[in-house]
Write an enzyme that holds these catalytic residues in place. Sequence first.
Site, mmCIF file in Angstrom:
data_model
loop_
_atom_site.group_PDB
_atom_site.id
_atom_site.type_symbol
_atom_site.label_atom_id
_atom_site.label_comp_id
_atom_site.label_asym_id
_atom_site.label_seq_id
_atom_site.Cartn_x
_atom_site.Cartn_y
_atom_site.Cartn_z
ATOM 1 N N SER A 163 0.835 -1.203 0.000
ATOM 2 C CA SER A 163 0.000 0.000 0.000
ATOM 3 C C SER A 163 0.874 1.260 0.000
ATOM 4 C CB SER A 163 -0.968 -0.060 1.188
ATOM 5 O OG SER A 163 -1.972 0.920 1.099
ATOM 6 N N ASP A 255 -9.944 -3.944 -4.583
ATOM 7 C CA ASP A 255 -9.187 -2.866 -3.948
ATOM 8 C C ASP A 255 -9.371 -1.568 -4.735
ATOM 9 O OD1 ASP A 255 -7.262 -1.220 -2.804
ATOM 10 O OD2 ASP A 255 -5.623 -2.658 -3.026
ATOM 11 N N HIS A 285 -8.031 -5.116 -0.229
ATOM 12 C CA HIS A 285 -6.830 -4.413 0.212
ATOM 13 C C HIS A 285 -6.515 -4.816 1.662
ATOM 14 C CE1 HIS A 285 -4.076 -0.946 -0.096
ATOM 15 N NE2 HIS A 285 -4.282 -0.813 1.204
#
Length: 316
Positions: A163, A255, A285
């Site tokens: 991320s 995501d 995610h």
Amino acid sequence: MADTEHYVRDDVRGFLDMLEAMGGKGVEEVGAEEGRQQMRALGAVAEAEPRAMAVQKDLTCPGPAGPIPVRFYDVKAGRDPGPCVLFIHGGGFVIGDLEVYNALCTEISHHLDLPVVSVDYRLAPEHPFPAAPDDCEAAARWVASSPAELGREITGLVITGDSAGGNLTIVTTNQLMNDPAAVPVIVQAPIYPVASDVSQHSSLAMFAEGFLLTGAAMAWFTDQYGGDAGDPRHTPMVGDCSNTPPTVVCTAGLDPLRDSGREYAAHLVQLGTEVVYLEFPGIIHGFTTLRKAIPSGQTDLEAFLDATKLMVERYR
């Protein structure tokens, strides 16, 4: 096509239903400090147990604003010269820490059979951009120098993170390709990264609500982090990516960031970089640190680490 786009695995649906039943407020509502506590609390119930390590110790490395905490892992007590993994955690540049990512780092060391150094870089909003990339670059250069504290002769770096940490993986790799450290970056492996401007992506519109990471949280994280989206150390795809080492990228099918990872992988392929791209359908995610709550994510993580191991073996 719409059906496959919105396919949700059973264990993912169960986890999302549980979160919905619990209610709870988004990070954009509660702020940084409570958001950090929330992420720790979620990890405590949702993440798999850590693997046993022969070595696990907290250290510091020199940084531009003082010592940077790092945690060193190795599944082996000693080893011959070889690569080391630099792990950069996620959490929108605002939340996340060594503890939240502890089990994942043990998994990486176990699966790749490599030492891992996890970086506790400075977080926004207390330390906005470019504090995070500054710290990550400093930590990478320190690891590359085979510091005595690690007791390892490092021959190359494998940089990975998820991320926001995927963003910092790419940024750090680019910095070290442009201005080399003591040893080269042999492989980079960003996990559902933020690589480009996500605001126009259809994945953001499709998955902005109800899939753990929300559009509102992402906008808040971006605001807290600050910086200029036109700076390649902020948004790596606005810069020159032609000098990128072999890369493994994975994304999650549900995501909001999915299309950023897709776009980055495709961009590198067009530039002639060797790329393995894995998109895991039906999962959200953050799955790499939710493996107790979403057991199918363990299989995906292993596939990603297998691809990374394959790439490392080719270039170590």
